[in-house]
Design a protein around this motif. Structure first.
Motif, PDB file in Angstrom:
ATOM      1  N   VAL A  34       0.884  -1.154   0.034  1.00 29.68           N
ATOM      2  CA  VAL A  34      -0.060  -0.104  -0.068  1.00 29.68           C
ATOM      3  C   VAL A  34       0.962   1.132   0.047  1.00 29.68           C
ATOM      4  N   PHE A  35       0.326   2.367  -0.973  1.00 30.11           N
ATOM      5  CA  PHE A  35       1.100   3.636  -0.792  1.00 30.11           C
ATOM      6  C   PHE A  35       0.220   4.705  -0.832  1.00 30.11           C
ATOM      7  N   LEU A  36      -1.159   4.573  -1.035  1.00 29.43           N
ATOM      8  CA  LEU A  36      -2.294   5.628  -0.851  1.00 29.43           C
ATOM      9  C   LEU A  36      -3.535   4.764  -0.556  1.00 29.43           C
ATOM     10  N   LEU A  37      -4.245   5.783   0.254  1.00 33.26           N
ATOM     11  CA  LEU A  37      -5.629   5.135   0.687  1.00 33.26           C
ATOM     12  C   LEU A  37      -6.445   6.395   0.440  1.00 33.26           C
ATOM     13  N   ILE A  38      -7.807   6.084  -0.162  1.00 36.88           N
ATOM     14  CA  ILE A  38      -8.948   6.948  -0.311  1.00 36.88           C
ATOM     15  C   ILE A  38     -10.107   6.426   0.236  1.00 36.88           C
ATOM     16  N   PRO A  39     -10.597   6.951   1.488  1.00 36.38           N
ATOM     17  CA  PRO A  39     -11.987   6.619   1.802  1.00 36.38           C
ATOM     18  C   PRO A  39     -13.018   7.139   1.143  1.00 36.38           C
ATOM     19  N   VAL A  90      -7.188  11.976   1.546  1.00 34.77           N
ATOM     20  CA  VAL A  90      -6.007  11.024   0.910  1.00 34.77           C
ATOM     21  C   VAL A  90      -5.147  10.910   1.897  1.00 34.77           C
ATOM     22  N   THR A  91      -4.772   9.430   2.236  1.00 34.15           N
ATOM     23  CA  THR A  91      -3.584   9.154   3.182  1.00 34.15           C
ATOM     24  C   THR A  91      -2.504   8.525   2.432  1.00 34.15           C
ATOM     25  N   LEU A  92      -1.432   9.104   2.603  1.00 38.47           N
ATOM     26  CA  LEU A  92      -0.306   8.533   1.939  1.00 38.47           C
ATOM     27  C   LEU A  92       1.061   8.186   2.809  1.00 38.47           C
ATOM     28  N   LYS A  93       1.960   7.526   2.191  1.00 41.70           N
ATOM     29  CA  LYS A  93       3.315   7.298   3.139  1.00 41.70           C
ATOM     30  C   LYS A  93       4.040   8.430   2.898  1.00 41.70           C
ATOM     31  N   ILE A 152      -2.131  16.674   7.821  1.00 44.11           N
ATOM     32  CA  ILE A 152      -2.216  16.182   9.346  1.00 44.11           C
ATOM     33  C   ILE A 152      -1.526  14.827   9.327  1.00 44.11           C
ATOM     34  N   PRO A 153      -1.440  14.273  10.648  1.00 46.46           N
ATOM     35  CA  PRO A 153      -0.971  13.017  10.798  1.00 46.46           C
ATOM     36  C   PRO A 153      -1.743  11.881  10.174  1.00 46.46           C
ATOM     37  N   GLY A 154      -1.541  10.764   9.759  1.00 52.21           N
ATOM     38  CA  GLY A 154      -2.036   9.742   8.837  1.00 52.21           C
ATOM     39  C   GLY A 154      -3.329   9.459   9.716  1.00 52.21           C
ATOM     40  N   TYR A 155      -4.271   9.527   9.048  1.00 51.85           N
ATOM     41  CA  TYR A 155      -5.621   9.078   9.777  1.00 51.85           C
ATOM     42  C   TYR A 155      -5.782   7.632   9.737  1.00 51.85           C
ATOM     43  N   HIS A 156      -6.135   7.153  10.918  1.00 49.86           N
ATOM     44  CA  HIS A 156      -5.931   5.655  11.382  1.00 49.86           C
ATOM     45  C   HIS A 156      -4.832   5.019  11.022  1.00 49.86           C
TER      46      HIS A 156
END
Length: 127
Positions: free
Chosen positions: A39-44, A51-54, A71-75
């Motif tokens: 995983v390198f990217l997550l989009i709920p 958008v959460t990424l490394k 902001i800090p990575g969500y979850h």
């Protein structure tokens, strides 16, 4: 940058990255982008526009200090992940760059034979 633009910019950049693939391992509520299974990217898909990424830990701190909409990575592990939220401090170029950097962080951890690109040269102009 509004939520729809943030998500579309991030998703569009992934389409340009060799070996990147979208999956839904957590169900239809999440688009998860991986390279060679990592995983390198997550989009709920909850309408939040996040958008959460490394991110490199040092870069993550600097990015959070410089941009109100990072902001800090969500979850996620707050040291290695950041979350982009809709807002005026982000633009298309920055989002695309952060997606690329997240991808390259994952690629550089892969065994050389499994890397779809050379992380030290991909996307960099020749000198």
């Amino acid at each position: 940058m509004d939520a729809a633009e943030l998500i579309s910019t991030a998703a569009a950049r992934t389409e340009e990255l060799p070996g990147a693939a979208r999956e839904n391992p957590f169900g239809p509520e999440w688009d998860v982008y991986k390279v060679r299974g990592l995983v390198f990217l997550l989009i709920p898909l909850d309408g939040s526009g996040r958008v959460t990424l490394k991110s490199d830990p040092d870069d993550a701190v600097a990015l959070r200090e410089a941009f109100a909409d990072i902001i800090p990575g969500y979850h996620m592990n707050k040291k290695h992940w950041i979350t982009l939220t809709p807002g005026p401090s982000l633009d298309r170029d920055l989002v695309a760059e952060l997606v690329t950097e997240s991808y390259l962080l994952v690629v550089e951890k892969l065994p050389r034979a499994r890397r779809p690109v050379d992380p030290t040269t991909f996307g960099r102009s020749p000198n």
